[in-house]
Design a protein around this motif. Structure first.
Motif, PDB file in Angstrom:
ATOM      1  N   VAL A 310      13.221  -3.672   6.745  1.00  0.00           N
ATOM      2  CA  VAL A 310      12.116  -2.929   6.128  1.00  0.00           C
ATOM      3  C   VAL A 310      11.586  -1.928   7.153  1.00  0.00           C
ATOM      4  O   VAL A 310      11.345  -2.285   8.302  1.00  0.00           O
ATOM      5  CB  VAL A 310      10.982  -3.866   5.665  1.00  0.00           C
ATOM      6  N   MET A 311      11.444  -0.679   6.710  1.00  0.00           N
ATOM      7  CA  MET A 311      10.859   0.354   7.556  1.00  0.00           C
ATOM      8  C   MET A 311       9.389   0.503   7.183  1.00  0.00           C
ATOM      9  O   MET A 311       9.048   0.727   6.016  1.00  0.00           O
ATOM     10  CB  MET A 311      11.578   1.690   7.362  1.00  0.00           C
ATOM     11  N   VAL A 312       8.505   0.351   8.176  1.00  0.00           N
ATOM     12  CA  VAL A 312       7.054   0.435   7.953  1.00  0.00           C
ATOM     13  C   VAL A 312       6.547   1.759   8.504  1.00  0.00           C
ATOM     14  O   VAL A 312       6.812   2.111   9.650  1.00  0.00           O
ATOM     15  CB  VAL A 312       6.321  -0.737   8.637  1.00  0.00           C
ATOM     16  N   LEU A 313       5.834   2.493   7.657  1.00  0.00           N
ATOM     17  CA  LEU A 313       5.178   3.739   8.057  1.00  0.00           C
ATOM     18  C   LEU A 313       3.675   3.503   8.014  1.00  0.00           C
ATOM     19  O   LEU A 313       3.118   3.188   6.957  1.00  0.00           O
ATOM     20  CB  LEU A 313       5.565   4.876   7.108  1.00  0.00           C
ATOM     21  N   ALA A 314       3.008   3.642   9.176  1.00  0.00           N
ATOM     22  CA  ALA A 314       1.571   3.370   9.260  1.00  0.00           C
ATOM     23  C   ALA A 314       0.844   4.599   9.791  1.00  0.00           C
ATOM     24  O   ALA A 314       1.261   5.187  10.796  1.00  0.00           O
ATOM     25  CB  ALA A 314       1.288   2.168  10.164  1.00  0.00           C
ATOM     26  N   ARG A 315      -0.236   4.965   9.115  1.00  0.00           N
ATOM     27  CA  ARG A 315      -1.022   6.140   9.517  1.00  0.00           C
ATOM     28  C   ARG A 315      -2.466   5.710   9.783  1.00  0.00           C
ATOM     29  O   ARG A 315      -3.082   5.024   8.964  1.00  0.00           O
ATOM     30  CB  ARG A 315      -0.987   7.192   8.418  1.00  0.00           C
ATOM     31  N   ASP A 316      -2.989   6.135  10.928  1.00  0.00           N
ATOM     32  CA  ASP A 316      -4.378   5.829  11.285  1.00  0.00           C
ATOM     33  C   ASP A 316      -5.309   6.721  10.454  1.00  0.00           C
ATOM     34  O   ASP A 316      -5.350   7.938  10.631  1.00  0.00           O
ATOM     35  CB  ASP A 316      -4.594   6.090  12.780  1.00  0.00           C
ATOM     36  N   ILE A 317      -6.055   6.097   9.526  1.00  0.00           N
ATOM     37  CA  ILE A 317      -6.955   6.862   8.649  1.00  0.00           C
ATOM     38  C   ILE A 317      -8.421   6.563   8.960  1.00  0.00           C
ATOM     39  O   ILE A 317      -9.292   6.830   8.141  1.00  0.00           O
ATOM     40  CB  ILE A 317      -6.652   6.569   7.163  1.00  0.00           C
ATOM     41  N   THR A 318      -8.672   6.008  10.152  1.00  0.00           N
ATOM     42  CA  THR A 318     -10.054   5.655  10.519  1.00  0.00           C
ATOM     43  C   THR A 318     -10.957   6.872  10.490  1.00  0.00           C
ATOM     44  O   THR A 318     -12.031   6.853   9.871  1.00  0.00           O
ATOM     45  CB  THR A 318     -10.084   5.021  11.921  1.00  0.00           C
ATOM     46  N   ALA A 319     -10.530   7.952  11.159  1.00  0.00           N
ATOM     47  CA  ALA A 319     -11.360   9.161  11.219  1.00  0.00           C
ATOM     48  C   ALA A 319     -11.536   9.768   9.836  1.00  0.00           C
ATOM     49  O   ALA A 319     -12.624  10.239   9.480  1.00  0.00           O
ATOM     50  CB  ALA A 319     -10.723  10.175  12.175  1.00  0.00           C
ATOM     51  N   LYS A 320     -10.466   9.741   9.051  1.00  0.00           N
ATOM     52  CA  LYS A 320     -10.532  10.307   7.704  1.00  0.00           C
ATOM     53  C   LYS A 320     -11.542   9.564   6.842  1.00  0.00           C
ATOM     54  O   LYS A 320     -12.371  10.173   6.152  1.00  0.00           O
ATOM     55  CB  LYS A 320      -9.140  10.252   7.057  1.00  0.00           C
ATOM     56  N   VAL A 321     -11.486   8.223   6.889  1.00  0.00           N
ATOM     57  CA  VAL A 321     -12.416   7.415   6.096  1.00  0.00           C
ATOM     58  C   VAL A 321     -13.848   7.620   6.583  1.00  0.00           C
ATOM     59  O   VAL A 321     -14.784   7.715   5.784  1.00  0.00           O
ATOM     60  CB  VAL A 321     -12.031   5.919   6.172  1.00  0.00           C
ATOM     61  N   ARG A 322     -14.009   7.704   7.925  1.00  0.00           N
ATOM     62  CA  ARG A 322     -15.354   7.917   8.467  1.00  0.00           C
ATOM     63  C   ARG A 322     -15.912   9.255   8.008  1.00  0.00           C
ATOM     64  O   ARG A 322     -17.091   9.371   7.639  1.00  0.00           O
ATOM     65  CB  ARG A 322     -15.314   7.863   9.995  1.00  0.00           C
ATOM     66  N   MET A 323     -15.054  10.301   8.012  1.00  0.00           N
ATOM     67  CA  MET A 323     -15.502  11.615   7.557  1.00  0.00           C
ATOM     68  C   MET A 323     -15.858  11.587   6.073  1.00  0.00           C
ATOM     69  O   MET A 323     -16.810  12.234   5.640  1.00  0.00           O
ATOM     70  CB  MET A 323     -14.406  12.652   7.826  1.00  0.00           C
ATOM     71  N   GLN A 324     -15.077  10.828   5.293  1.00  0.00           N
ATOM     72  CA  GLN A 324     -15.389  10.709   3.874  1.00  0.00           C
ATOM     73  C   GLN A 324     -16.746  10.044   3.672  1.00  0.00           C
ATOM     74  O   GLN A 324     -17.542  10.463   2.818  1.00  0.00           O
ATOM     75  CB  GLN A 324     -14.295   9.910   3.156  1.00  0.00           C
ATOM     76  N   GLU A 325     -17.017   8.976   4.463  1.00  0.00           N
ATOM     77  CA  GLU A 325     -18.311   8.291   4.354  1.00  0.00           C
ATOM     78  C   GLU A 325     -19.450   9.209   4.770  1.00  0.00           C
ATOM     79  O   GLU A 325     -20.507   9.242   4.127  1.00  0.00           O
ATOM     80  CB  GLU A 325     -18.296   7.027   5.217  1.00  0.00           C
ATOM     81  N   GLU A 326     -19.237   9.972   5.869  1.00  0.00           N
ATOM     82  CA  GLU A 326     -20.268  10.903   6.305  1.00  0.00           C
ATOM     83  C   GLU A 326     -20.504  11.983   5.255  1.00  0.00           C
ATOM     84  O   GLU A 326     -21.637  12.403   5.015  1.00  0.00           O
ATOM     85  CB  GLU A 326     -19.879  11.529   7.643  1.00  0.00           C
ATOM     86  N   SER A 327     -19.401  12.425   4.630  1.00  0.00           N
ATOM     87  CA  SER A 327     -19.519  13.423   3.572  1.00  0.00           C
ATOM     88  C   SER A 327     -20.328  12.882   2.403  1.00  0.00           C
ATOM     89  O   SER A 327     -21.158  13.583   1.822  1.00  0.00           O
ATOM     90  CB  SER A 327     -18.132  13.851   3.104  1.00  0.00           C
ATOM     91  N   LYS A 328     -20.097  11.599   2.065  1.00  0.00           N
ATOM     92  CA  LYS A 328     -20.867  10.983   0.984  1.00  0.00           C
ATOM     93  C   LYS A 328     -22.358  10.919   1.339  1.00  0.00           C
ATOM     94  O   LYS A 328     -23.215  11.157   0.492  1.00  0.00           O
ATOM     95  CB  LYS A 328     -20.337   9.572   0.709  1.00  0.00           C
ATOM     96  N   GLN A 329     -22.641  10.580   2.612  1.00  0.00           N
ATOM     97  CA  GLN A 329     -24.035  10.510   3.033  1.00  0.00           C
ATOM     98  C   GLN A 329     -24.711  11.879   2.945  1.00  0.00           C
ATOM     99  O   GLN A 329     -25.831  11.998   2.456  1.00  0.00           O
ATOM    100  CB  GLN A 329     -24.130   9.981   4.466  1.00  0.00           C
ATOM    101  N   ILE A 330     -23.998  12.925   3.415  1.00  0.00           N
ATOM    102  CA  ILE A 330     -24.555  14.271   3.358  1.00  0.00           C
ATOM    103  C   ILE A 330     -24.769  14.694   1.910  1.00  0.00           C
ATOM    104  O   ILE A 330     -25.801  15.266   1.550  1.00  0.00           O
ATOM    105  CB  ILE A 330     -23.626  15.264   4.091  1.00  0.00           C
ATOM    106  N   GLN A 331     -23.767  14.393   1.059  1.00  0.00           N
ATOM    107  CA  GLN A 331     -23.881  14.733  -0.348  1.00  0.00           C
ATOM    108  C   GLN A 331     -25.061  13.999  -0.990  1.00  0.00           C
ATOM    109  O   GLN A 331     -25.809  14.565  -1.792  1.00  0.00           O
ATOM    110  CB  GLN A 331     -22.581  14.392  -1.078  1.00  0.00           C
TER     111      GLN A 331
END
Length: 623
Positions: A310-331
């Motif tokens: 099995v080939m596993v592809l993993a992407r770090d989305i910590t910053a992306k999720v944090r930016m989404q949460e910050e965007s929600k707060q600003i909105q």
């Protein structure tokens, strides 16, 4: 008798209060000492559980601290009672060896990393030396992080021996082939063609393999090839860099060790599911360091169609999720600001519409009061001469008694309506001073109570507004602070079990910290620990079914933070909640000489004499 002197009973009462406060302070100090000691033990336990050797040296090469691994391997003495030189225990020498990279680290102030075989320990060591600096950025020592790589070096030697043996066998086999070629001369030409074709194929394969490896290592996402037993067969450079490991260290390691067990059982991982189902799987996994990963698993099949890897592809989305949460707060803040603007426009219109008829009511009440001064005596005289008669269904003698009170009640009600309208206008009117205004917190909470008058009557019969004396002003926006207080009071009211449960709003001044403190305490249902920890998170609400958005306390927390203050909550399920709002007092504020110390906060229920406080609490009564 001199009224400034206190009675014995008053002095005894104050002494008891002082004893109680001192007892609480001693209890708080004890808890603080316990927490500090617990933190020290926790740090030492963590330090000692690290399997790599860690030693801390001063500039004189003395080992001043070491974890258990270092103490056992280096045979260190008890460091608190004796000194241990690093060159004696690491190198078995009586002085620092020449060319020691760690010594250079002390001179250059830059970290170094090197590998070295130490005959004294009969071990290959990987050493990382990092300088220690004092507050003036001067080197005061060095930290050694040492890993035993003897086993790895031995494996490398064994691999080299195997390689040499393989080459020797290849040579022997080549000689045998040459001899066989001599015996099969007629097949030489055909064999050469086959060998040439194989060489070309091998060259192409190596070229493609190198290109493929370079391509995979260039991918910024983590790529991991897993065997059916969930062991790592191969990983790209991005994977090694993500976990601060060497690629060779990852090979053969269990895949689950890289991620947090909080994801669930090992069977729930996308890679494990992919092995079972043979289908592409996708999920989010939390790493041991708290990072959030978007993980995809792809099956690799053999000739029979069975999943072999099995080939596993993993992407770090910590910053992306944090930016989404910050965007929600600003909105959310923008939405709230837009709503507040709309509410302000509506409130201004409503206040204007109410103010006009209220002006008529007030003017007519005052006119009718003047008229009654002339009419009242006439009615009274007529009743005495001709007998009592009815006015509006009431005896004239009774009307003469109650009419002045009725007229006074109409006038006072009109004044109260005027104060409520003024408070609504102030609440809705945009402020020009931003956060640089001078705010009287007592006036703000009284105005808040006036605005919430109907809600207070709806939820409780026991509302108290206790304002401290000589409270200094705070710097900021009165509207924003009023918005926070209204929100806190509404939350307390909505948490009450019945109308017999109380809500108290109190203000005080802490002279030692120069802080103005506002407390909103209720006898409501309280909160459990999980709710208390998340109460200021955006969109978290316990009143979703009642239309709660989870934005009130989040925005209130942000407002108080902008005012350089703090907003804390103390609560226990079933035992009510206390919200503690702390704001810095204006530095240049001058207090009267009779202000007591913070430990003797002087509170009093606000009187209703001032016009701007007439909508406030009445002394000694519960609202």
């Amino acid at each position: 008798m001199d009224k400034s002197k206190k009675t014995k009973k008053e002095l005894i009462h104050e002494l008891k209060e002082m004893r109680h406060i001192i007892s609480e302070m001693e209890s708080n100090y004890s808890r603080a000492d316990h927490l500090i000691l617990q933190s020290v033990y926790s740090w030492e336990d963590t330090f000692d559980t690290i399997t790599d050797m860690i030693t801390i040296h001063d500039k004189d090469f003395n080992i001043v601290h070491a974890n258990k691994a270092a103490e056992e391997i280096l045979g260190l003495p008890f460091l608190e009672t004796s000194k241990a030189k690093c060159y004696e225990h690491y190198h078995g020498e009586s002085s620092p060896p020449s060319g020691c990279p760690s010594c250079k680290c002390l001179v250059s102030g830059k970290p170094v990393q090197f590998e070295k075989f130490e005959p004294h320990l009969n071990k290959f060591l990987e050493i990382r030396a990092m300088p220690q600096f004092d507050s003036d950025k001067q080197v005061i020592g060095v930290i050694h992080i040492v890993r035993d790589i003897t086993e790895r070096k031995q494996m490398e030697e064994e691999l080299q021996k195997a390689h040499d043996e393989l080459e020797m066998r290849v040579k022997e086999r080549t000689a045998e082939l040459v001899e066989a070629n001599k015996e099969m001369f007629n097949e030489i030409s055909e064999r050469k063609k086959i060998e040439n074709a194989l060489r070309d194929s091998e060259s192409k394969f190596k070229g493609l393999s190198q290109e493929f490896t370079v391509l995979l290592n260039a991918i910024p996402d983590n790529l991991i090839l897993l065997s059916p037993d969930m062991k790592i067969k191969w990983a790209n450079k991005a994977t090694a860099a993500s976990f601060g490991r060497d690629i060779s260290e990852l090979t053969g390691e269990t895949y689950f060790s890289l991620y947090d067990s909080a994801h669930g059982s090992e069977r729930d991982y996308p890679s494990a599911i992919c092995f079972r189902t043979g289908k592409e799987e996708n999920s989010r996994i939390t790493g041991t360091d708290g990072r959030l990963w978007d993980v995809r698993a792809f099956p690799l099949r053999d000739e029979s169609g069975n999943v072999k890897n099995v080939m596993v592809l993993a992407r770090d989305i910590t910053a992306k999720v944090r930016m989404q949460e910050e965007s929600k707060q600003i909105q959310a803040k923008l939405i709230h600001a837009n709503k507040m603007t709309s509410i302000g426009t509506l409130v201004s219109g409503v206040a204007h519409e109410i103010n006009n008829p209220n002006t008529f009511i007030k003017s007519n009440a005052q006119l009718f009061a003047k008229i009654w001064k002339d009419v009242g005596p006439l009615i009274n005289k007529f009743a005495r001469e001709n007998g009592d008669f009815l006015l509006g269904g009431l005896p004239a003698s009774e009307v003469v008694k109650i009419a002045p009170e009725v007229i006074k009640g109409i006038d006072e009600g009109s004044i109260r309506i005027q104060h409520i309208v003024d408070n609504l206008r102030d609440f809705a009117r945009p402020e020009k001073g931003g956060l640089n205004g001078r705010v009287d917190v007592n006036e703000v909470i009284v105005a808040s109570q006036s605005i919430l008058g109907n809600q207070i009557k709806k939820f409780t019969d026991k509302f108290q507004l206790i304002c401290g004396k000589n409270i200094p002003s705070v710097k900021g926006s009165s509207q924003q602070i009023e918005q926070v207080i209204i929100n806190l009071i509404m939350n307390s009211l909505q948490a009450l079990k019945d109308n017999n449960s109380a809500v108290r709003v109190m203000t005080s001044y802490n002279r030692a910290t120069r802080s103005v403190i506002i407390k909103v305490k209720d006898e409501g249902i309280g909160m459990d620990r999980d709710t208390l920890e998340r109460i200021t998170e955006p969109f978290f609400t316990t009143k979703l079914e009642a239309g709660g958005t989870g934005l009130g306390l989040s925005i209130s927390y942000a407002i108080i933070k902008d005012h350089k203050g703090s907003l804390e909550f103390k609560s226990k399920s079933g035992h009510g909640t206390t919200a503690i709002l702390t704001l810095p007092a204006m530095i240049k504020e001058k207090l009267k000489d009779n202000v007591k110390s913070p430990t003797e906060s002087d509170h009093s229920l606000i009187q209703g004499s001032k016009d701007n406080l007439r909508a406030g609490a009445v002394k000694g009564t519960e609202r």
